[in-house]
Scaffold this active site. Structure first.
Site, PDB file in Angstrom:
ATOM      1  N   GLU A  46      -7.810   0.867  -7.845  1.00 50.47           N
ATOM      2  CA  GLU A  46      -8.958   1.203  -7.012  1.00 50.47           C
ATOM      3  C   GLU A  46      -8.944   2.720  -6.872  1.00 50.47           C
ATOM      4  O   GLU A  46      -8.232   3.275  -6.041  1.00 50.47           O
ATOM      5  CB  GLU A  46      -8.864   0.539  -5.631  1.00 50.47           C
ATOM      6  CG  GLU A  46     -10.112   0.806  -4.804  1.00 50.47           C
ATOM      7  CD  GLU A  46      -9.860   0.854  -3.307  1.00 50.47           C
ATOM      8  OE1 GLU A  46     -10.825   0.679  -2.554  1.00 50.47           O
ATOM      9  OE2 GLU A  46      -8.713   1.101  -2.882  1.00 50.47           O
ATOM     10  N   ASP A  76      -4.214  -0.546  -4.359  1.00 53.07           N
ATOM     11  CA  ASP A  76      -5.131  -0.055  -3.345  1.00 53.07           C
ATOM     12  C   ASP A  76      -5.001   1.448  -3.153  1.00 53.07           C
ATOM     13  O   ASP A  76      -3.915   2.020  -3.247  1.00 53.07           O
ATOM     14  CB  ASP A  76      -4.812  -0.773  -2.025  1.00 53.07           C
ATOM     15  CG  ASP A  76      -5.753  -0.392  -0.908  1.00 53.07           C
ATOM     16  OD1 ASP A  76      -6.955  -0.679  -1.034  1.00 53.07           O
ATOM     17  OD2 ASP A  76      -5.289   0.187   0.087  1.00 53.07           O
TER      18      ASP A  76
END
Length: 767
Positions: free
Chosen positions: A502, A449
């Site tokens: 990401e 993330d």
């Protein structure tokens, strides 16, 4: 990036006992001696017949009683002295303490402040136990301070070097047998602490009566083996910082935690017997970028609210398998105190959330997915952590896991703290954590993330709010080195695992190998494709011709990285609307647009990811409070067929996709793609060919206008004699109008003439 994280958890200041966790009873012969609640130390006489031990140096005594001594084992326990063996115990609130050697009982002198001692007339240190009396009863226990360190020199060396790839086996709480005695070894890294004590349910969470740990050299590691404590015990560390302030802290390496809002750590060990040997042996047979890879993204607590890990193991793998997805991606499952953070504010990096069960229950869930042929990816959050004062923030009274410079530590968007990637031990903590999830829970992939927030020193910061690197630039070289080390370590240790970034910028080489200067990820989310394509399909068809390049631009950079095409949770929350609701037109047109878009997406180069609820065209935004609106597909709902039609399309997209190597075998090389028609902006039509390694093609044609286009000409390779539909998103069974090319279509002069259904994508293969 995910703009959704509240900043704090109003956690209880002191953890309480969970009903299912073992309580150490008073009077248990194997238990720690515990004072009753509210008891205070009282002087008592004793030690008849034996002399007291030599008095402690006043400074040592003061630091020991304050919980600030670096080596309590040097003062407590049994040690040779002139005249015999001195035995000294620290037992606040005890009325008396005696030592038992071969059945012989010798009462110790009360030296005040909870200290008891005597010199036994022995020539060497004996095996002994302590008999401790309280107002509430008497207990017999082994003395924690008679044991040698239970952590080896190699472990300490690797921790100091920042190269302990199995850090979870060295730090934290580990039930074990040490010097022939059962108990638990507690270890914690707190290099700047004045002292560390162990507290828990066994001493009524009283830091003043906690068991002091010893510091092991210059490693910053504190250690204590506590006999008689085992699985199920609640504990925390009472850490005294350089300023003398003491705080109760959850174990950073805890592998099990209480269920939030309670915050204690729990002693645990795994007893799970895996049954996925065949899956683990073969999951890496084909490189992921050359394999079918379609992902169903799930928020486990809300997919079916109220289900545990074991109940989810019965339902979720079967559902994912029925829909044909190859993998399930779980939003963070590491422990987090604040439920609306969705798991992106982690406090227990080594513990699956207790909301759904135990760590072994989570292992059961992963095992069930593997036995169903489903890979498991988890969201991993090494970018930041919350400021809760019982967790990682200023853990030893100083910035430890976070950067010491507030301009590098404070995350401006989320009210959290960023890790100090330049610190050896912090980098080790995170690298080992990535390995931990892959090895201990058989995870098949880590979706990392917020990578962009790690890579750039000026991320979400204005001028003057950030510090340039040594070259005056904005790149965070410490974060780059950490990500490279993490990826290299995971790929070396865990065959078949894929890491996914990401990353929302144009950082070069995200999926390039580390030995050529890349970050080393296996795949990267294609945020540009996601944004551009959603802009296009959200427009009314009459306006789409002005945005045609939004759909074609992705092919300009399609082979710069190994991409995943994500329609994730981030795109269906916080006012962004669900996928079907983004579409223009009436209800039929919205569903038709979504079906056409999914057909385009599944044919486009790159892997696929779809968030739960979007597979059956849920119209409402997702909420973690209630999850997908499953009632939309229920038999008694009047429009259930509309939603089930979209779900059936997703199932068939996955089935044809998995069976067609042209759609995944050459995702990352230009030879796998060729435009058939890319400039038909006035018609809202896109047509392209995908090729497998042997050159076998699939033709994908998307008509994003609401009119049927008859006899529509497209270029195709001369060598194909006829083309037949293998999938049509306008099929009646999906809720479409049923317009199709009934028979194989034969090209003439290098062109094939097709009937294009309205707002639909058609796939054709050689007949």
């Amino acid at each position: 990036m995910t703009p959704r994280r509240p900043t704090r958890n109003p956690a209880a200041p002191a953890a309480k006992k969970a009903p299912a966790v073992k309580q150490t009873p008073l009077g248990d012969a194997t238990a720690l001696p515990v004072p009753p609640p509210g008891a205070t130390p009282r002087p008592r006489s004793g030690g008849d017949g034996v002399p007291a031990a030599p008095p402690l140096d006043p400074a040592d005594r003061g630091r020991l009683l304050a919980g600030e001594h670096h080596d309590p084992h040097a003062l407590l326990g049994a040690h040779p002295v002139e005249g015999g063996i001195a035995v000294r115990a620290l037992r606040p609130c005890a009325t008396s303490v005696a030592v038992l050697v071969d059945g012989a009982r010798t009462e110790l002198h009360d030296d005040g402040d909870g200290l008891f001692s005597a010199v036994l007339p022995l020539s060497e240190v004996p095996a002994y136990t302590l008999q401790v009396a309280y107002d509430s009863g008497v207990v017999e226990t082994d003395d924690p301070y008679r044991f040698l360190p239970a952590l080896g020199e190699l472990d300490l060396y690797l921790i100091g070097e920042g190269r302990h790839e199995e850090l979870w086996k060295a730090l934290g709480a580990h039930p074990m047998t040490h010097q022939g005695v059962g108990g638990t070894r507690f270890t914690v890294w707190a290099p700047n602490a004045r002292g560390v004590r162990l507290v828990g349910a066994f001493n009524y969470w009283d830091a003043g009566t906690g068991l002091p740990l010893r510091s092991l050299g210059g490693t910053g590691v504190w250690e204590l083996f506590v006999p008689g404590l085992g699985e199920g015990e609640l504990y925390k560390f009472a850490v005294t910082g350089p300023d003398g302030h003491c705080s109760l802290r959850a174990d950073p390496m805890a592998r099990r935690t209480q269920c939030p809002p309670e915050t204690a750590s729990i002693v645990t060990a795994s007893h799970y017997a895996w049954q996925d040997g065949d899956w683990m042996a073969h999951r890496g047979d084909r490189p992921v970028h050359e394999a079918p890879f379609s992902v169903y993204e799930v928020h486990l607590p809300s997919w079916r609210p109220g289900l545990s890990y074991r109940e989810l193991a019965e339902a979720l793998p079967a559902y994912v398998k029925e829909l044909g997805f190859t993998h399930v991606e779980l939003m963070p499952v590491a422990e987090h105190p604040y439920t609306p953070s969705w798991g992106y504010q982690v406090t227990g990096f080594y513990a699956p959330t207790a909301r759904l069960g135990t760590p072994d229950d989570f292992r059961f869930f992963v095992d069930a997915c593997h036995r169903a042929g489903i890979g498991v990816i988890v969201d991993w959050v090494p970018a930041h952590f919350p400021k809760d004062d019982w967790a990682l923030a200023r853990f030893d009274g100083t910035p430890l896991y976070e950067h010491p410079d507030p301009r590098r530590a404070e995350h401006p968007d989320w009210g959290t703290l960023e890790f100090d990637y330049g610190r050896t031990e912090v980098r080790n903590f995170l690298v080992a954590n990535a390995v931990y999830w892959c090895e201990e829970f058989h995870i098949d992939g880590l979706r990392v993330d917020a990578v962009a927030s790690m890579l750039y020193l000026d991320y979400s910061r204005e001028g003057g709010e950030w510090v340039p690197n040594e070259h005056g630039g904005r790149e965070n070289f410490d974060a780059v080195a950490f990500l490279q080390e993490m990826n290299a370590t995971v790929y070396r240790r865990c065959p078949g695992v894929v890491t996914i970034a990401e990353e929302s910028t144009a950082w070069e080489g995200v999926t390039r190998p580390t030995d050529t200067g890349g970050l080393g990820f296996g795949l990267k989310w294609n945020m540009g494709w996601m944004h551009d394509s959603l802009v296009y399909v959200s427009k009314e068809p009459v306006h789409r011709k002005y945005h045609h390049n939004e759909m074609t631009f992705s092919m300009v950079y399609a082979y710069s990285e190994n991409y995943v095409l994500p329609i994730s949770h981030d795109e269906v929350v916080h006012g962004k609307q669900a996928l079907v609701t983004k579409m223009p037109g009436d209800w039929w047109q919205r569903r038709a647009n979504q079906r056409a878009y999914l057909g385009f997406m599944w044919a486009h180069p790159g892997k696929q990811l779809l968030f739960m609820g979007q597979e059956f065209a849920q119209g409402a935004e997702w909420s973690e409070a209630h999850g997908p609106e499953w009632w939309l597909t229920a038999d008694d709902y009047h429009s259930a067929g509309d939603h089930r039609g979209v779900r059936d399309l997703v199932r068939d997209l996955n089935a044809v996709y998995t069976a067609t190597p042209a759609l995944w075998e050459r995702d990352t090389v230009p030879e796998g793609f060729q435009w058939s028609l890319g400039d038909a902006a006035e018609d809202n039509v896109f047509a392209f060919l995908r090729y497998d390694a042997q050159g076998a093609p699939l033709l994908s044609v998307s008509n994003f206008s609401p009119v049927v286009r008859e006899d529509y000409g497209l270029w195709v390779p001369d060598r194909i004699a006829a083309w037949a539909e293998v999938l049509n998103t306008d099929a009646a069974e999906y809720g479409g109008s049923g317009v199709r090319n009934a028979d194989p279509v034969k090209p003439e002069g290098g062109r094939v003439r097709l009937t294009l259904p309205p707002l639909a994508t058609v796939w054709l293969k050689p007949a």
